[in-house]
Design a protein around this motif. Structure first.
Motif, PDB file in Angstrom:
ATOM      1  N   LEU A 197     -20.294  66.903 -51.979  1.00  0.00           N
ATOM      2  CA  LEU A 197     -19.415  66.548 -50.874  1.00  0.00           C
ATOM      3  C   LEU A 197     -19.227  65.032 -50.889  1.00  0.00           C
ATOM      4  CD1 LEU A 197     -17.863  67.598 -48.391  1.00  0.00           C
ATOM      5  CD2 LEU A 197     -19.945  67.251 -47.059  1.00  0.00           C
ATOM      6  N   TYR A 253     -14.816  75.748 -52.647  1.00  0.00           N
ATOM      7  CA  TYR A 253     -15.677  75.866 -51.471  1.00  0.00           C
ATOM      8  C   TYR A 253     -15.370  77.153 -50.714  1.00  0.00           C
ATOM      9  CZ  TYR A 253     -17.843  71.160 -51.396  1.00  0.00           C
ATOM     10  OH  TYR A 253     -18.605  70.056 -51.657  1.00  0.00           O
ATOM     11  N   ASP A 307     -23.742  72.157 -48.195  1.00  0.00           N
ATOM     12  CA  ASP A 307     -22.612  71.352 -47.736  1.00  0.00           C
ATOM     13  C   ASP A 307     -21.287  72.081 -47.935  1.00  0.00           C
ATOM     14  OD1 ASP A 307     -24.254  69.270 -46.953  1.00  0.00           O
ATOM     15  OD2 ASP A 307     -23.991  68.134 -48.810  1.00  0.00           O
ATOM     16  N   ARG A 358     -18.984  74.703 -42.669  1.00  0.00           N
ATOM     17  CA  ARG A 358     -17.666  74.154 -42.342  1.00  0.00           C
ATOM     18  C   ARG A 358     -17.274  74.525 -40.914  1.00  0.00           C
ATOM     19  NH1 ARG A 358     -12.543  75.679 -45.881  1.00  0.00           N
ATOM     20  NH2 ARG A 358     -14.075  75.253 -47.515  1.00  0.00           N
TER      21      ARG A 358
END
Length: 200
Positions: free
Chosen positions: A50, A76, A109, A113
């Protein structure tokens, strides 16, 4: 049952954390005939970090992303969809310098979200990845369980719980670098932990 096994070691072969995770998955399959397994090896297929470019892609509206940004976000997105599609998650987690591997941190990471796997509400954050059972297979050279130097267990309880995964079952293989006798005892303890985890 759909099982997702994530090998988080930096090593593709010979990792003790993978050995313990394999054992967890093997027992889950034995207890659930017909279960399917998806394997994600973070050493063989590393997740991009990230970094500034990835942050830029994530915060750019979908319709305004460049082809490169769209491809990065799609990677992702695929990891999130994979996590959401499975019932049982098996994590093979080594201890590196008292923490998790960078490979595993990159995966976390990627799947954490806002608005997708968690959301902020007027009463606080709510995890959206629910209904999962997570088996955390630890492999450690020394003995850290229930000590101040075990930063991994509270970290994973926090971050996975934040995403909605609160049914966490821990399997500890410790003392693996303290000689053959200690290693044998460590793997035996992992078997005992696994029995308790499966019975829970």
């Amino acid at each position: 049952m759909k099982i997702l096994q994530i090998n988080a070691s930096a090593r593709r072969e010979g990792a003790n954390s993978t050995k313990v995770a394999n054992r967890v998955t093997e027992r889950l399959q034995a207890a659930n005939p017909g279960a399917t397994v998806t394997l994600r090896d973070l050493a063989a297929n590393p997740v991009p970090a990230l970094d500034e470019a990835m942050l830029g892609a994530l915060f750019t509206p979908a319709e305004q992303r460049s082809a490169e940004q769209a491809a990065a976000v799609a990677g992702y997105d695929a990891l999130i969809a994979e996590l959401q599609a499975h019932d049982a998650i098996v994590l093979g987690v080594p201890m590196y310098n008292f923490g998790v591997s960078s490979q595993f941190k990159n995966w976390i990471d990627a799947v954490a979200r806002a608005g997708v796997t968690f959301q902020y509400t007027a009463t606080g954050p709510v995890g959206l990845v629910q209904g999962k059972t997570v088996y955390v297979a630890f492999a450690r050279g020394g003995i850290y369980r229930d000590t101040a130097n075990d930063s991994q267990t509270p970290y994973l309880k926090s971050v996975l719980g934040f995403l909605g995964m609160t049914d966490l079952r821990f399997v500890f293989a410790e003392g693996l670098n303290m000689g053959p006798e200690a290693a044998a005892k460590g793997f035996a303890q992992a078997e005992a932990d696994l029995e308790a985890a499966l019975a829970a």
